[in-house]
Design a protein around this motif. Structure first.
Motif, PDB file in Angstrom:
ATOM      1  N   GLY A   1       0.853  -1.191  -0.337  1.00 15.30           N
ATOM      2  CA  GLY A   1       0.158   0.146   0.514  1.00 15.30           C
ATOM      3  C   GLY A   1       0.800   1.004  -0.101  1.00 15.30           C
ATOM      4  O   GLY A   1       2.102   0.821   0.409  1.00 15.30           O
ATOM      5  N   TRP A   2       0.488   2.384  -0.396  1.00 20.29           N
ATOM      6  CA  TRP A   2       1.307   3.211  -0.685  1.00 20.29           C
ATOM      7  C   TRP A   2       1.226   3.903   0.109  1.00 20.29           C
ATOM      8  O   TRP A   2       2.623   4.671   0.723  1.00 20.29           O
ATOM      9  CB  TRP A   2       0.530   4.816  -1.567  1.00 20.29           C
ATOM     10  N   TRP A   3       0.435   3.710   1.465  1.00 17.55           N
ATOM     11  CA  TRP A   3       1.333   5.167   3.132  1.00 17.55           C
ATOM     12  C   TRP A   3       1.119   3.594   3.668  1.00 17.55           C
ATOM     13  O   TRP A   3       1.820   3.676   4.551  1.00 17.55           O
ATOM     14  CB  TRP A   3      -0.459   5.176   3.860  1.00 17.55           C
ATOM     15  N   GLY A   4       0.521   3.019   3.582  1.00 16.82           N
ATOM     16  CA  GLY A   4       0.926   0.508   4.181  1.00 16.82           C
ATOM     17  C   GLY A   4       2.355   1.100   4.413  1.00 16.82           C
ATOM     18  O   GLY A   4       3.436   0.557   5.412  1.00 16.82           O
ATOM     19  N   VAL A   5       2.902   0.753   3.796  1.00 17.39           N
ATOM     20  CA  VAL A   5       5.069   0.784   3.218  1.00 17.39           C
ATOM     21  C   VAL A   5       5.471   1.419   4.204  1.00 17.39           C
ATOM     22  O   VAL A   5       6.298   1.370   5.005  1.00 17.39           O
ATOM     23  CB  VAL A   5       5.367   0.419   1.968  1.00 17.39           C
ATOM     24  N   LYS A   6       5.003   3.094   3.949  1.00 18.46           N
ATOM     25  CA  LYS A   6       5.536   3.695   4.617  1.00 18.46           C
ATOM     26  C   LYS A   6       5.783   4.460   5.971  1.00 18.46           C
ATOM     27  O   LYS A   6       6.394   3.970   6.495  1.00 18.46           O
ATOM     28  CB  LYS A   6       5.189   5.295   4.018  1.00 18.46           C
ATOM     29  N   ILE A   7       3.886   3.114   6.333  1.00 22.25           N
ATOM     30  CA  ILE A   7       4.046   4.152   7.435  1.00 22.25           C
ATOM     31  C   ILE A   7       5.046   2.517   8.401  1.00 22.25           C
ATOM     32  O   ILE A   7       5.781   2.644   8.971  1.00 22.25           O
ATOM     33  CB  ILE A   7       2.847   2.997   8.212  1.00 22.25           C
ATOM     34  N   ALA A   8       5.836   1.334   7.956  1.00 23.00           N
ATOM     35  CA  ALA A   8       5.835   0.084   7.873  1.00 23.00           C
ATOM     36  C   ALA A   8       7.082   0.925   8.468  1.00 23.00           C
ATOM     37  O   ALA A   8       8.343   0.829   9.003  1.00 23.00           O
ATOM     38  CB  ALA A   8       5.662  -1.195   7.486  1.00 23.00           C
ATOM     39  N   ILE A   9       7.755   1.149   6.751  1.00 19.65           N
ATOM     40  CA  ILE A   9       9.080   1.768   7.094  1.00 19.65           C
ATOM     41  C   ILE A   9       9.480   2.751   8.187  1.00 19.65           C
ATOM     42  O   ILE A   9      10.861   2.166   8.715  1.00 19.65           O
ATOM     43  CB  ILE A   9       9.771   2.025   5.642  1.00 19.65           C
ATOM     44  N   SER A  10       8.766   3.717   8.238  1.00 20.80           N
ATOM     45  CA  SER A  10       9.111   4.979   9.108  1.00 20.80           C
ATOM     46  C   SER A  10       9.349   4.465  10.855  1.00 20.80           C
ATOM     47  O   SER A  10      10.061   4.387  11.393  1.00 20.80           O
ATOM     48  CB  SER A  10       8.104   5.810   8.845  1.00 20.80           C
ATOM     49  N   THR A  11       7.903   3.188  11.150  1.00 25.49           N
ATOM     50  CA  THR A  11       8.374   2.804  12.278  1.00 25.49           C
ATOM     51  C   THR A  11       9.283   1.769  12.410  1.00 25.49           C
ATOM     52  O   THR A  11      10.306   1.920  13.641  1.00 25.49           O
ATOM     53  CB  THR A  11       6.800   1.635  12.541  1.00 25.49           C
ATOM     54  N   MET A  12       9.864   1.025  11.232  1.00 29.56           N
ATOM     55  CA  MET A  12      11.601   1.089  12.067  1.00 29.56           C
ATOM     56  C   MET A  12      13.022   1.536  12.279  1.00 29.56           C
ATOM     57  O   MET A  12      13.201   1.758  13.018  1.00 29.56           O
ATOM     58  CB  MET A  12      11.461  -0.217  10.249  1.00 29.56           C
ATOM     59  N   VAL A  13      12.591   2.891  11.372  1.00 29.09           N
ATOM     60  CA  VAL A  13      13.820   4.012  11.513  1.00 29.09           C
ATOM     61  C   VAL A  13      12.755   5.164  13.222  1.00 29.09           C
ATOM     62  O   VAL A  13      14.373   4.618  13.544  1.00 29.09           O
ATOM     63  CB  VAL A  13      13.065   5.012  10.440  1.00 29.09           C
ATOM     64  N   MET A  14      11.439   4.486  13.201  1.00 29.03           N
ATOM     65  CA  MET A  14      11.492   5.124  14.743  1.00 29.03           C
ATOM     66  C   MET A  14      12.765   4.568  15.631  1.00 29.03           C
ATOM     67  O   MET A  14      12.773   4.949  16.028  1.00 29.03           O
ATOM     68  CB  MET A  14      10.634   5.944  14.713  1.00 29.03           C
ATOM     69  N   TRP A  15      11.979   3.217  15.984  1.00 25.91           N
ATOM     70  CA  TRP A  15      12.428   2.139  16.642  1.00 25.91           C
ATOM     71  C   TRP A  15      13.949   2.045  16.897  1.00 25.91           C
ATOM     72  O   TRP A  15      14.632   1.906  17.676  1.00 25.91           O
ATOM     73  CB  TRP A  15      11.930   0.539  16.156  1.00 25.91           C
ATOM     74  N   ARG A  16      14.369   2.319  15.297  1.00 24.77           N
ATOM     75  CA  ARG A  16      16.022   1.850  15.397  1.00 24.77           C
ATOM     76  C   ARG A  16      16.558   3.337  16.405  1.00 24.77           C
ATOM     77  O   ARG A  16      17.829   3.979  16.873  1.00 24.77           O
ATOM     78  CB  ARG A  16      16.331   1.996  14.440  1.00 24.77           C
ATOM     79  N   TRP A  17      16.370   4.960  15.711  1.00 21.49           N
ATOM     80  CA  TRP A  17      16.955   5.703  16.045  1.00 21.49           C
ATOM     81  C   TRP A  17      16.486   6.313  17.147  1.00 21.49           C
ATOM     82  O   TRP A  17      16.806   7.294  17.864  1.00 21.49           O
ATOM     83  CB  TRP A  17      17.053   7.077  14.667  1.00 21.49           C
ATOM     84  N   THR A  18      15.118   6.279  17.867  1.00 18.96           N
ATOM     85  CA  THR A  18      14.387   7.287  19.132  1.00 18.96           C
ATOM     86  C   THR A  18      15.017   7.320  20.759  1.00 18.96           C
ATOM     87  O   THR A  18      15.701   8.244  21.105  1.00 18.96           O
ATOM     88  CB  THR A  18      12.776   6.684  19.461  1.00 18.96           C
ATOM     89  N   GLY A  19      16.064   5.944  20.565  1.00 21.74           N
ATOM     90  CA  GLY A  19      16.826   5.798  21.934  1.00 21.74           C
ATOM     91  C   GLY A  19      17.927   6.699  21.736  1.00 21.74           C
ATOM     92  O   GLY A  19      18.452   7.007  22.363  1.00 21.74           O
ATOM     93  N   TYR A  20      18.401   6.592  20.234  1.00 20.69           N
ATOM     94  CA  TYR A  20      19.703   7.164  20.381  1.00 20.69           C
ATOM     95  C   TYR A  20      20.247   8.647  20.418  1.00 20.69           C
ATOM     96  O   TYR A  20      20.647   9.186  21.553  1.00 20.69           O
ATOM     97  CB  TYR A  20      19.911   6.740  19.133  1.00 20.69           C
TER      98      TYR A  20
END
Lengths: 317, 454
Positions: free
Chosen positions: A167-186
């Motif tokens: 999905g146009w938004w689905g893919v972006k939501i999934a990828i952004s979630t991964m990015v957030m998970w990775r960098w928020t703590g940092y």
């Protein structure tokens, strides 16, 4: 550059070649040379070669053929390139802005509320950042699968399933979630060190003057954290522009589709251009474009942060 | 005192720089992915130790470096070879990551150093290298012409230049496509269970679609596993060429009737609900093999390995039959000799040894590589192997039959990426209920855009 200590502006006269001053200079330069030598081999040379290569047609094996601006024409007339550009920006915004706000909140919570497990939490925050991205992406892929946990939860809430793989938004939501998970703590860790550098007597003074928690946060914490916020924003922006592993692994699972339009970023576009299609010239042109975009964003960043007033350097005590 | 310290520090700094800079020279990433090698199988057949020697022994010691891909037994064969030719030793490097494997070779070839003497080239990457004839030895000059007749013609031609004058590699294994099916599920649905009977019931794609639809109505479950494999099965039956013209390399995917047929057939399967919505290689796909979420998998010979690992509990429930209207080929490799190697004669002698009849039989028995030598398909040693996983069916025979039906086809260097556009279109039809005709046009548009660059 720090001036060598032993400067003695003598008049020109007969002198041995190795004066004290020269020797100390040579020593100094020798000490800093490893970085410059390595940087010129692995940094500078590739950068200039990329710019040079972007005017040629090359498959990495045969002869290089000069084509002038043709590579730039090819990519700028390719809709997929522009989609990759807009995807990168959209996912950059989706992954960066909430992430920085969240990181700031986490840091403030940890600084003020937690006294006992501070160290443990710091480690926990940092863990996602040192986990292998590929492993993380594979785990998230099962969560975001068509019949994965996220859709199961959505269905439980009475919502429709989302096509996170296509999905146009689905893919972006999934990828952004991964990015957030990775960098928020940092970023939270960086903010935390910033918070710890704020002198406590400021807060005490504010409390005596009758400032409440929120006022303390907006009038003391935020202004004094500004250099940190600027730094984190700049680093996150540059990082977001170079997004590669998450979309590449997430969309490339069936051996195809890492360049699906919904999630193609500038770097995945560049990568498939070079290593799947063997067009190193257009890939180099893409890299140059990415470089320009990064510069533009960094400049905007700097302008905005200097317009916000105040210095971005050291804090006045 | 101070001066001595200064000088000593300077020396240390200079040495440090020198040692760091030295790393710059050797930048071909050593990929030593630990492929758990299949040691359960016996090592290569050690018969024929009394083979007649044809080539002269090298006078001095020669070490050949070899880069292999995936699960192969060439290292064992090399040990065997060294026993017979003590002056020739080998250094192996194996990886399971095919993209990295071929990119490393690209890097080594463009740098002009670092390539191995022998390189295992996967068919999917063939077109990238076939035009770089100045970087490889022409095996025809080394005597490949004399053994050409031993190998399958279509497989041989995959590794040749268009006019056949240049031979890039010797054929290793092949991947002829067959139908893997769950005999227990066929029985429940009232379909023939024996390979011959089911093969007859599915001998055209129209019949296949009808049977699939009936199966879906009867059981409520999809018949075929994933869109990608259904599409591949029809796509690979194309005559001579798929997306690109053999004559001039132009994009012809939009006018090739077989591509359209493959696309429309898959769309039909999606719309009638007899293809499951799992993705290829995904956990759901493996799950479906175990719990009967679908009844057939259309795949090449090496897919048997995936089915066995994905669904160990379904032992004995699987069988193999032929695809409707012909067979395609997916995968398989070649052993090539990059020009950077200095010992072409010795290297050639080894690869023709490793890929001769008895050693290909050994590779089939130990690691399941489907031979590319048709004479083996009638050989009793090859045809007596029953496979318990496939209900004691003699699978080798079915693969052999499929291999004989494969026709040579031209891919072109952009085949892989172009194929992705069509796969994505099908995925959109499946997952987003997109309009198939619009998606087709979009895929064609993207493919043409890509082809402009060559």
């Amino acid at each position: 550059m720090a001036q060598p200590v032993l400067i003695s502006p003598h008049a020109e006269s007969k002198r041995p070649f190795l004066t004290e001053q020269r020797r100390s200079r040579i020593t100094a330069y020798t000490f800093i040379s490893p970085f410059f030598i390595l940087f010129s081999i692995f940094g500078l040379y590739p950068i200039f070669f990329t710019i040079y290569l972007s005017f040629f047609k090359w498959d990495a094996m045969g002869p290089m053929k000069f084509v002038g601006m043709k590579n730039y024409e090819l990519i700028t007339s390719d809709p997929t390139f522009w989609i990759s550009f807009s995807n990168t920006l959209i996912m950059g915004v989706m992954g960066t802005i909430p992430q920085i706000i969240l990181a700031l909140l986490l840091a403030v919570l940890l600084q003020s509320g937690m006294t006992r497990f501070k160290k443990t939490f710091r480690v926990l925050f940092f863990m996602p950042n040192i986990t292998s991205i590929v492993a993380v992406t594979l785990v998230f892929s099962t969560l975001f699968g068509n019949n994965g946990m996220i859709n199961w939860m959505l269905n439980g809430l009475g919502l429709e399933s989302m096509a996170f793989n296509s999905g146009w938004w689905g893919v972006k939501i999934a990828i952004s979630t991964m990015v957030m998970w990775r960098w928020t703590g940092y970023n939270a860790i960086i903010f935390l060190s910033g918070l710890q550098s704020i002198p406590t007597d400021l807060y005490e003074a504010a409390r005596i003057d009758g400032a409440n928690r929120r006022q303390q946060f907006t009038f003391i914490t935020l202004p004094l954290l500004k250099p940190f916020i600027v730094f984190v924003t700049l680093i996150s922006t540059i990082g977001a522009l170079q997004l590669f592993t998450e979309p590449y692994v997430f969309l490339g699972q069936s051996g195809t589709g890492s360049t699906r339009q919904e999630g193609v970023t500038m770097v995945t576009y560049l990568y498939s251009e070079a290593f799947r299609n063997g067009f190193f010239g257009t890939a180099a042109a893409t890299a140059v474009m990415l470089f320009l975009v990064t510069i533009i964003f960094s400049v905007i960043n700097m302008l905005v942060s200097s317009r916000m007033g105040g210095d971005t350097g050291g804090r006045k005590k | 005192m101070k001066r001595v310290k200064h000088l000593a520090l300077m020396l240390v700094a200079i040495m440090l720089v020198a040692s760091l800079a030295a790393c710059g020279g050797n930048n071909n990433a050593k990929n030593s992915t630990n492929n758990s090698k299949n040691t359960s199988g016996n090592t290569a057949a050690t018969n024929d130790a009394t083979k007649t020697e044809e080539t002269a022994e090298p006078a001095e010691k020669v070490e050949l470096s070899v880069w292999t891909l995936g699960i192969v037994d060439y290292e064992d064969l090399a040990k065997e070879y060294t026993k017979q030719h003590p002056n020739v030793t080998f250094k192996f490097q194996n990886t399971g990551d095919q993209t990295a494997h071929h990119n490393n070779l690209t890097t080594a070839l463009s740098a002009g150093s670092g390539a191995p003497d022998i390189f295992q080239l996967e068919i999917g990457f063939m077109e990238r290298f076939i035009s770089a004839q100045d970087k490889f030895y022409n095996l025809n000059d080394l005597g490949a012409k004399d053994i050409q007749a031993n190998y399958l013609d279509w497989k041989w031609k995959q590794g040749s230049s268009v006019d056949g004058s240049f031979q890039l590699g010797l054929p290793t294994d092949i991947g002829p496509t067959v139908v893997y099916y769950r005999s227990d599920l066929m029985k429940e649905a009232g379909l023939p269970v024996d390979p011959a009977g089911l093969g007859a019931a599915l001998n055209t794609w129209d019949k296949f679609a009808t049977v699939a639809k009936q199966y879906k109505e009867k059981t409520g479950k999809p018949f075929a596993d994933v869109t990608d494999l259904v599409f591949n099965a029809l796509r690979d039956q194309s005559q001579d060429e798929i997306y690109f013209s053999k004559a001039d390399g132009k994009f012809i995917g939009d006018t090739n009737p077989q591509v359209k047929k493959a696309y429309d057939f898959t769309v039909k399967g999606i719309q009638e609900g007899w293809i499951s919505n799992a993705m290829l290689w995904s956990p759901e796909w493996g799950q479906g093999m175990t719990d009967g979420g679908f009844a057939v998998v259309l795949g090449p010979a090496w897919m048997a390995g995936n089915i066995k690992t994905n669904a160990p509990d379904s032992t004995g429930k699987w069988s193999i039959t032929q695809l409707p209207e012909g067979a395609g080929n997916w995968g398989g490799s070649f052993l090539t000799l990059p020009k950077e190697g200095k010992h072409s004669k010795e290297a050639y002698d080894f690869i023709q040894f490793a890929l001769n009849k008895e050693n290909q039989l050994g590779s089939f028995k130990s690691v399941g590589l489907m031979p590319s030598i048709p004479a083996l398909f009638e050989d009793p040693a090859f045809t007596e192997g029953k496979d318990a996983f496939f209900g004691d069916q003699v699978t080798a025979v079915e693969y052999g039959k499929a291999a004989q039906r494969v026709k040579p086809v031209f891919y072109g260097p952009l085949h892989d990426q172009t194929d992705t556009f069509f796969k994505n279109a099908l995925k959109n039809v499946l997952e987003k209920k997109a309009d198939p005709a619009k998606e087709w046009d979009e895929a064609v548009k993207q493919a043409k855009k890509l082809a402009e660059r060559s």
